[in-house]
Every structure is written in structure tokens, then in C-alpha cells.
Design a protein around this motif. Structure first.
Motif, PDB file in Angstrom:
ATOM      1  N   ARG A  43     -17.964  80.249  73.509  1.00 45.54           N
ATOM      2  CA  ARG A  43     -19.358  79.816  73.690  1.00 45.54           C
ATOM      3  C   ARG A  43     -19.566  78.461  73.035  1.00 45.54           C
ATOM      4  NH1 ARG A  43     -23.459  84.496  72.339  1.00 45.54           N
ATOM      5  NH2 ARG A  43     -24.849  82.933  73.231  1.00 45.54           N
ATOM      6  N   GLN A  44     -20.687  77.849  73.342  1.00 44.69           N
ATOM      7  CA  GLN A  44     -20.841  76.476  72.884  1.00 44.69           C
ATOM      8  C   GLN A  44     -21.271  76.374  71.439  1.00 44.69           C
ATOM      9  OE1 GLN A  44     -23.909  76.248  75.993  1.00 44.69           O
ATOM     10  NE2 GLN A  44     -24.674  74.521  74.813  1.00 44.69           N
ATOM     11  N   MET A  45     -20.998  75.226  70.880  1.00 44.43           N
ATOM     12  CA  MET A  45     -21.280  74.952  69.486  1.00 44.43           C
ATOM     13  C   MET A  45     -22.773  74.711  69.306  1.00 44.43           C
ATOM     14  SD  MET A  45     -19.346  72.282  66.978  1.00 44.43           S
ATOM     15  CE  MET A  45     -17.854  72.627  67.797  1.00 44.43           C
ATOM     16  N   ILE A  46     -23.336  75.346  68.304  1.00 45.40           N
ATOM     17  CA  ILE A  46     -24.756  75.162  68.042  1.00 45.40           C
ATOM     18  C   ILE A  46     -24.974  74.884  66.560  1.00 45.40           C
ATOM     19  CG2 ILE A  46     -25.570  76.574  69.965  1.00 45.40           C
ATOM     20  CD1 ILE A  46     -25.987  78.861  67.981  1.00 45.40           C
ATOM     21  N   LEU A  47     -26.033  74.162  66.295  1.00 46.96           N
ATOM     22  CA  LEU A  47     -26.385  73.833  64.922  1.00 46.96           C
ATOM     23  C   LEU A  47     -26.949  75.055  64.221  1.00 46.96           C
ATOM     24  CD1 LEU A  47     -26.791  71.559  62.780  1.00 46.96           C
ATOM     25  CD2 LEU A  47     -29.129  71.392  63.654  1.00 46.96           C
TER      26      LEU A  47
ATOM     27  N   MET B  32     -24.133  59.629  73.621  1.00 47.47           N
ATOM     28  CA  MET B  32     -23.310  60.676  74.223  1.00 47.47           C
ATOM     29  C   MET B  32     -21.886  60.565  73.689  1.00 47.47           C
ATOM     30  SD  MET B  32     -24.695  61.018  78.148  1.00 47.47           S
ATOM     31  CE  MET B  32     -23.984  62.649  78.416  1.00 47.47           C
ATOM     32  N   TYR B  33     -21.276  61.703  73.469  1.00 48.30           N
ATOM     33  CA  TYR B  33     -19.958  61.776  72.839  1.00 48.30           C
ATOM     34  C   TYR B  33     -19.018  62.601  73.711  1.00 48.30           C
ATOM     35  CZ  TYR B  33     -23.069  61.216  68.719  1.00 48.30           C
ATOM     36  OH  TYR B  33     -24.027  60.808  67.819  1.00 48.30           O
ATOM     37  N   TRP B  34     -17.734  62.267  73.626  1.00 42.92           N
ATOM     38  CA  TRP B  34     -16.677  63.123  74.173  1.00 42.92           C
ATOM     39  C   TRP B  34     -15.726  63.496  73.045  1.00 42.92           C
ATOM     40  CZ3 TRP B  34     -16.436  65.732  78.515  1.00 42.92           C
ATOM     41  CH2 TRP B  34     -17.114  65.276  79.640  1.00 42.92           C
ATOM     42  N   TYR B  35     -15.494  64.812  72.945  1.00 40.07           N
ATOM     43  CA  TYR B  35     -14.565  65.345  71.962  1.00 40.07           C
ATOM     44  C   TYR B  35     -13.441  66.083  72.684  1.00 40.07           C
ATOM     45  CZ  TYR B  35     -18.166  64.929  68.266  1.00 40.07           C
ATOM     46  OH  TYR B  35     -19.091  64.486  67.352  1.00 40.07           O
ATOM     47  N   GLN B  36     -12.289  66.083  72.058  1.00 43.78           N
ATOM     48  CA  GLN B  36     -11.191  66.948  72.459  1.00 43.78           C
ATOM     49  C   GLN B  36     -11.026  68.004  71.365  1.00 43.78           C
ATOM     50  OE1 GLN B  36      -6.989  65.852  71.734  1.00 43.78           O
ATOM     51  NE2 GLN B  36      -6.730  65.884  73.941  1.00 43.78           N
ATOM     52  N   ALA B  87      -6.594  71.126  76.692  1.00 42.25           N
ATOM     53  CA  ALA B  87      -7.519  71.330  75.576  1.00 42.25           C
ATOM     54  C   ALA B  87      -8.889  71.677  76.134  1.00 42.25           C
ATOM     55  CB  ALA B  87      -7.633  70.071  74.710  1.00 42.25           C
ATOM     56  N   MET B  88      -9.820  71.952  75.224  1.00 40.38           N
ATOM     57  CA  MET B  88     -11.236  72.043  75.587  1.00 40.38           C
ATOM     58  C   MET B  88     -11.835  70.657  75.349  1.00 40.38           C
ATOM     59  SD  MET B  88     -13.761  74.065  76.510  1.00 40.38           S
ATOM     60  CE  MET B  88     -13.711  75.771  75.927  1.00 40.38           C
ATOM     61  N   TYR B  89     -12.605  70.191  76.312  1.00 39.46           N
ATOM     62  CA  TYR B  89     -13.273  68.897  76.177  1.00 39.46           C
ATOM     63  C   TYR B  89     -14.769  69.138  76.077  1.00 39.46           C
ATOM     64  CZ  TYR B  89      -8.812  66.760  76.926  1.00 39.46           C
ATOM     65  OH  TYR B  89      -7.496  66.382  76.769  1.00 39.46           O
ATOM     66  N   LEU B  90     -15.308  68.682  74.968  1.00 40.11           N
ATOM     67  CA  LEU B  90     -16.718  68.897  74.669  1.00 40.11           C
ATOM     68  C   LEU B  90     -17.501  67.605  74.823  1.00 40.11           C
ATOM     69  CD1 LEU B  90     -16.368  70.962  71.353  1.00 40.11           C
ATOM     70  CD2 LEU B  90     -16.639  71.846  73.669  1.00 40.11           C
ATOM     71  N   CYS B  91     -18.636  67.731  75.474  1.00 44.15           N
ATOM     72  CA  CYS B  91     -19.585  66.628  75.552  1.00 44.15           C
ATOM     73  C   CYS B  91     -20.739  66.961  74.605  1.00 44.15           C
ATOM     74  CB  CYS B  91     -20.087  66.494  76.982  1.00 44.15           C
ATOM     75  SG  CYS B  91     -21.379  65.267  77.229  1.00 44.15           S
ATOM     76  N   ALA B  92     -21.248  65.954  73.941  1.00 37.72           N
ATOM     77  CA  ALA B  92     -22.384  66.172  73.046  1.00 37.72           C
ATOM     78  C   ALA B  92     -23.345  65.002  73.166  1.00 37.72           C
ATOM     79  CB  ALA B  92     -21.915  66.338  71.598  1.00 37.72           C
ATOM     80  N   THR B  93     -24.586  65.232  72.796  1.00 36.04           N
ATOM     81  CA  THR B  93     -25.586  64.166  72.815  1.00 36.04           C
ATOM     82  C   THR B  93     -26.362  64.176  71.509  1.00 36.04           C
ATOM     83  OG1 THR B  93     -27.447  65.437  73.702  1.00 36.04           O
ATOM     84  CG2 THR B  93     -25.870  64.585  75.294  1.00 36.04           C
ATOM     85  N   ALA B  99     -31.109  53.390  62.862  1.00 29.88           N
ATOM     86  CA  ALA B  99     -29.662  53.364  62.671  1.00 29.88           C
ATOM     87  C   ALA B  99     -29.113  54.736  62.318  1.00 29.88           C
ATOM     88  CB  ALA B  99     -29.302  52.366  61.576  1.00 29.88           C
ATOM     89  N   ALA B 100     -29.944  55.716  62.333  1.00 28.81           N
ATOM     90  CA  ALA B 100     -29.486  57.052  61.937  1.00 28.81           C
ATOM     91  C   ALA B 100     -29.800  58.042  63.045  1.00 28.81           C
ATOM     92  CB  ALA B 100     -30.171  57.486  60.648  1.00 28.81           C
ATOM     93  N   THR B 101     -29.073  59.073  63.092  1.00 25.94           N
ATOM     94  CA  THR B 101     -29.342  60.118  64.064  1.00 25.94           C
ATOM     95  C   THR B 101     -29.073  61.448  63.406  1.00 25.94           C
ATOM     96  OG1 THR B 101     -28.909  60.875  66.294  1.00 25.94           O
ATOM     97  CG2 THR B 101     -27.023  60.134  65.030  1.00 25.94           C
ATOM     98  N   TYR B 102     -29.458  62.480  64.060  1.00 26.15           N
ATOM     99  CA  TYR B 102     -29.380  63.781  63.456  1.00 26.15           C
ATOM    100  C   TYR B 102     -28.438  64.684  64.213  1.00 26.15           C
ATOM    101  CZ  TYR B 102     -33.259  61.990  60.741  1.00 26.15           C
ATOM    102  OH  TYR B 102     -34.018  61.234  59.916  1.00 26.15           O
ATOM    103  N   GLU B 103     -28.902  65.877  64.535  1.00 21.18           N
ATOM    104  CA  GLU B 103     -27.942  66.825  65.069  1.00 21.18           C
ATOM    105  C   GLU B 103     -27.471  66.439  66.448  1.00 21.18           C
ATOM    106  OE1 GLU B 103     -31.025  67.702  63.979  1.00 21.18           O
ATOM    107  OE2 GLU B 103     -31.869  69.293  65.234  1.00 21.18           O
ATOM    108  N   GLN B 104     -26.247  66.879  66.722  1.00 20.87           N
ATOM    109  CA  GLN B 104     -25.673  66.707  68.045  1.00 20.87           C
ATOM    110  C   GLN B 104     -25.847  68.017  68.808  1.00 20.87           C
ATOM    111  OE1 GLN B 104     -21.665  65.148  67.939  1.00 20.87           O
ATOM    112  NE2 GLN B 104     -22.213  63.510  66.536  1.00 20.87           N
ATOM    113  N   TYR B 105     -26.101  67.865  70.101  1.00 20.94           N
ATOM    114  CA  TYR B 105     -26.253  69.007  70.989  1.00 20.94           C
ATOM    115  C   TYR B 105     -25.020  69.053  71.892  1.00 20.94           C
ATOM    116  CZ  TYR B 105     -31.105  69.053  69.497  1.00 20.94           C
ATOM    117  OH  TYR B 105     -32.245  69.108  68.737  1.00 20.94           O
ATOM    118  N   PHE B 106     -24.355  70.182  71.867  1.00 21.24           N
ATOM    119  CA  PHE B 106     -23.080  70.293  72.567  1.00 21.24           C
ATOM    120  C   PHE B 106     -23.237  71.017  73.897  1.00 21.24           C
ATOM    121  CE2 PHE B 106     -19.813  68.829  69.644  1.00 21.24           C
ATOM    122  CZ  PHE B 106     -20.528  68.716  68.459  1.00 21.24           C
ATOM    123  N   GLY B 107     -22.420  70.589  74.847  1.00 24.48           N
ATOM    124  CA  GLY B 107     -22.288  71.342  76.089  1.00 24.48           C
ATOM    125  C   GLY B 107     -21.313  72.485  75.895  1.00 24.48           C
TER     126      GLY B 107
END
Lengths: 115, 115
Positions: A43-47, B32-36, B87-93, B99-107
Motif C-alpha cells: 500500500r502507499q506511503m502516508i504521513l 513532483m518527485y520520482w523515487y526508486q 523495483a517499485m517506482y514511487l511518484c510524490a508531490t 523556500a520550504a515545503t512540508y509533507e510529500q504525498y505519495f502515489g
């Protein structure tokens, strides 16, 4: 460079009990953010919870709370009244307060809640 | 519900055959981010976009490319997949605030198998 260390690769806890996951980090920054993310199996990653370094008060979200010790660079996650649905991989993450949008993740702790 | 969507959820490709993974978001986030992510490991950042600004990680192989045609969509192209790219490839936003940001939301991720 910042680093994040999770020294417990695996943990288990009985349902309804309390468990604490540890996270330490290394940084020379004074302004930063810390996060715990949960990734259940398939399942997906959540904060789960986040903490701003400038806040002295420990963050709390329902059954989840943190023990943030800035001087010790420690950020542990306490899960109270553990539920079967808490079974997951837990990642600690660090983000600098300015100049970046990137997380530094720890290696994760696999938590299994036992019925 | 606003969310991060990844298609397909499972992708099988042959060794050396180009493959494209897609990510879309309804959150209107500008980063937007791409993770492996390989089994039981922390996500490894490949690259991220701040609006249209592309930021590549120093250790991301040239075999991995990305496109972001608009705010909502981002693609990961693997030009010549090797067995090690399975691998699993995760996209996040995330939503940058100055200049700062907070939590990332993952697909939910795309699991890539290379045969």
C-alpha cells in the motif's frame, strides 16, 4: 551532509500494547522538519506525523506521538494501543527548512503487530 | 478526493526495451518527485521538479529520464531497462511554500519487472 539512522530493522508488538521506534539524525542546521511515514504492505506511503524543529512541544496525532529531543538529535515515534492495521514499514525522514525540497530517509523499521 | 495517481500499477518490460511510467496529481502541487524503492529499502530519490525546473540527483543513471509537460503530469522514462532496474517506482508531490515545503504525498507506486 545530513544523515538519518533507524537502528531497529524489525520490531514486533502485541495488539493493544505500546511500542517506540527510534530515529536519530545528524545535521548542523537549526531549522528543519522531521517526519514519520508509514508504508503498509503493498500500500502507499502516508504521513503519520511531522515535527517542526522550532517547536518545543512534541507532536501528537491520536495514538501516535513523538519524543523530539533536539539537543540529542533524536526523534522517536510512540504508537499507543497498537492495532493490527499498524503493521507496516515506518520511515523517519528529515528535511532542511530552507533551500531544498528533498527528504533524507532512514532505512526503515518493519513493525509487526501481533494478535 | 485529491490524490496522486500512478499508471500502470504493474509493468513488465523486456531487458533493453524502453518503458514509460506515468504519474498524475489533482493536488495542484508544484513539486513532483520520482523515487526508486527496492524491497525493504528506503525510497531513493531519482529526480524532482520544482514547477518546470528539473533537478537530477548526482547518482541517477543516465538511463533514467523524466518529463513534466504540465503541472498535473510527470513521466519517468527508462531508456534501456536492465535487470537491476526492477523495483517499485514511487511518484510524490508537495506544495512548496517560499523556500520550504512540508509533507510529500505519495502515489501507490508502479512495480516494474524486467525479464
Amino acid at each position: 551532509a545530513q544523515t538519518v539512522t533507524q537502528s531497529q530493522p524489525e520490531m514486533s508488538v502485541q495488539e493493544a500494547e505500546t511500542v517506540t521506534l527510534s530515529c536519530t539524525y545528524d545535521t548542523s542546521e537549526n531549522n528543519y522538519y522531521l517526519f514519520w511515514y508509514k508504508q503498509p504492505p503493498s500500500r502507499q506511503m502516508i504521513l503519520v506525523i511531522r515535527q517542526e524543529a522550532y517547536k518545543q512541544q512534541n507532536a501528537t496525532e491520536n495514538r501516535f506521538s513523538v519524543n523530539f529531543q533536539k539537543a540529542a538529535k533524536s526523534f522517536s515515534l510512540k504508537i499507543s494501543d497498537s492495532q493490527l492495521g499498524d503493521t507496516a514499514m515506518y520511515f523517519c525522514a528529515f528535511m532542511r527548512g530552507t533551500g531544498t525540497y528533498k527528504y533524507i530517509f532512514g532505512t526503515g523499521t518493519r513493525l509487526k503487530v501481533l494478535a | 478526493d485529491a490524490m496522486v495517481i500512478q499508471n500502470p500499477r504493474y509493468q513488465v518490460t523486456q531487458f533493453g526495451k524502453p518503458v514509460t511510467l506515468s504519474c498524475s496529481q489533482t493536488l495542484n502541487h508544484n513539486v513532483m518527485y520520482w523515487y526508486q524503492q527496492k524491497s525493504s529499502q528506503a525510497p531513493k530519490l531519482l529526480f524532482h521538479y520544482y514547477d518546470k525546473d528539473f533537478n537530477n540527483e548526482a547518482d541517477t543513471p543516465d538511463n533514467f529520464q523524466s518529463r513534466r509537460p504540465n503541472t498535473s503530469f510527470c513521466f519517468l522514462d527508462i531508456r534501456s531497462p536492465g535487470l537491476g532496474d526492477a523495483a517499485m517506482y514511487l511518484c510524490a508531490t508537495s506544495r512548496a511554500l517560499s523556500a520550504a515545503t512540508y509533507e510529500q504525498y505519495f502515489g501507490p507506486g508502479t512495480r516494474l519487472t524486467v525479464t
